[in-house]
Design a protein around this motif. Structure first.
Motif, PDB file in Angstrom:
ATOM      1  N   GLU A   2      38.009 -14.229  17.004  1.00  0.00           N
ATOM      2  CA  GLU A   2      37.613 -13.933  16.242  1.00  0.00           C
ATOM      3  C   GLU A   2      36.561 -15.326  16.002  1.00  0.00           C
ATOM      4  OE1 GLU A   2      36.336 -10.936  14.399  1.00  0.00           O
ATOM      5  OE2 GLU A   2      37.541  -9.647  16.439  1.00  0.00           O
ATOM      6  N   ASP A   3      36.788 -16.556  15.509  1.00  0.00           N
ATOM      7  CA  ASP A   3      35.630 -17.101  15.936  1.00  0.00           C
ATOM      8  C   ASP A   3      34.913 -17.889  16.517  1.00  0.00           C
ATOM      9  OD1 ASP A   3      37.755 -17.387  13.108  1.00  0.00           O
ATOM     10  OD2 ASP A   3      38.897 -19.414  13.874  1.00  0.00           O
ATOM     11  N   SER A   4      35.481 -16.969  18.033  1.00  0.00           N
ATOM     12  CA  SER A   4      34.847 -17.483  18.832  1.00  0.00           C
ATOM     13  C   SER A   4      33.216 -16.385  18.352  1.00  0.00           C
ATOM     14  CB  SER A   4      34.763 -17.438  20.184  1.00  0.00           C
ATOM     15  OG  SER A   4      35.845 -18.217  20.140  1.00  0.00           O
ATOM     16  N   ILE A   5      33.582 -15.487  17.972  1.00  0.00           N
ATOM     17  CA  ILE A   5      32.335 -14.563  18.063  1.00  0.00           C
ATOM     18  C   ILE A   5      31.906 -14.254  16.359  1.00  0.00           C
ATOM     19  CG2 ILE A   5      32.298 -11.431  17.238  1.00  0.00           C
ATOM     20  CD1 ILE A   5      34.921 -10.917  19.567  1.00  0.00           C
ATOM     21  N   SER A   6      32.095 -14.502  15.392  1.00  0.00           N
ATOM     22  CA  SER A   6      31.355 -14.500  14.086  1.00  0.00           C
ATOM     23  C   SER A   6      30.399 -15.378  13.953  1.00  0.00           C
ATOM     24  CB  SER A   6      32.709 -14.877  13.020  1.00  0.00           C
ATOM     25  OG  SER A   6      33.195 -16.109  13.115  1.00  0.00           O
ATOM     26  N   PRO A   7      29.988 -16.060  14.727  1.00  0.00           N
ATOM     27  CA  PRO A   7      28.581 -16.791  14.692  1.00  0.00           C
ATOM     28  C   PRO A   7      27.718 -15.822  15.962  1.00  0.00           C
ATOM     29  CG  PRO A   7      30.101 -18.701  15.660  1.00  0.00           C
ATOM     30  CD  PRO A   7      30.883 -17.723  15.893  1.00  0.00           C
ATOM     31  N   TRP A   8      28.268 -15.280  16.142  1.00  0.00           N
ATOM     32  CA  TRP A   8      27.054 -13.697  17.068  1.00  0.00           C
ATOM     33  C   TRP A   8      26.685 -13.318  16.295  1.00  0.00           C
ATOM     34  CZ3 TRP A   8      24.014 -16.170  20.675  1.00  0.00           C
ATOM     35  CH2 TRP A   8      24.548 -17.073  21.741  1.00  0.00           C
ATOM     36  N   ASN A   9      28.243 -12.562  15.388  1.00  0.00           N
ATOM     37  CA  ASN A   9      28.032 -11.309  14.843  1.00  0.00           C
ATOM     38  C   ASN A   9      26.867 -11.417  13.392  1.00  0.00           C
ATOM     39  OD1 ASN A   9      28.363  -8.398  14.423  1.00  0.00           O
ATOM     40  ND2 ASN A   9      31.008  -9.213  13.524  1.00  0.00           N
TER      41      ASN A   9
END
Length: 195
Positions: free
Chosen positions: A32-39
């Motif tokens: 989730e930490d890797s996704i959050s900047p894109w989400n």
């Protein structure tokens, strides 16, 4: 020559697989930490960033960060950068002008686009207050909101865009998209047939 080709091939393979060694490869779970900047998407159904802005504050930010491309008044620049104001009622004419006021269906869609892509030289650089301020200024120069309107996550849903009925709702709010055959047929007539 054969040995040279083998070494080159192995280096090429190593070069291609090196990014996978530092990050997840296709097919591997991602955190989730890797996704959050894109989400960072914004929609009418939320989530909306917490912030606040007014057209008066937004004008200064616009002049500093947006006017170089879109012009001091939002009229565009040499047909390279689009106009951001005007054109209301022009979409059905032979010379449509797609602007914030004439084209966009909801203020949230404007907020989403500005957040993701603007300013062109530094996308995603506006903080939430600057974002709401710039968007409120764009709405103001299109005569959609008054000059003292505080735009934020609570008031944005009260803004009625001129082209709000110009788009067909696909029912995304339920998490699944359904094609609105009946509505499309009503708008286009019998030339549209469900296959």
């Amino acid at each position: 020559m054969f040995l040279y080709n083998i070494i080159t091939f192995l280096l090429f393979i190593l070069f291609l697989t090196r990014p996978c060694l530092a990050s997840p490869c296709p097919g591997e779970p991602i955190s989730e930490d890797s996704i959050s900047p894109w989400n960072i998407d914004i929609s009418r159904n939320g989530p909306l960033p917490q912030g606040n802005g007014t057209p008066l504050i937004g004008k200064n930010i616009y002049l500093e960060k947006c006017a170089a491309c879109h012009g001091a008044s939002g009229d565009g620049f040499m047909d390279i950068y689009p106009a951001l104001r005007g054109g209301i009622g022009s979409l059905a004419t032979k010379t449509p002008l797609r602007t914030v006021g004439s084209f966009w269906p909801s203020p949230e869609s404007v907020l989403d686009y500005v957040r993701r892509a603007m300013p062109l030289n530094a996308p995603q650089s506006l903080n939430a207050d600057d974002l709401y301020s710039v968007v409120s200024y764009l709405l103001y120069i299109n005569n959609i909101i008054p000059q003292d309107f505080p735009l934020n996550e609570k008031t944005i849903s009260s803004v009625k865009m001129p082209n709000r009925n110009g788009f067909i709702d696909t029912g995304e709010e339920n998490g699944k998209i359904t094609f609105p055959y009946k509505e499309v047929q009503d708008r286009l007539g019998n030339c549209f047939r469900k296959k």
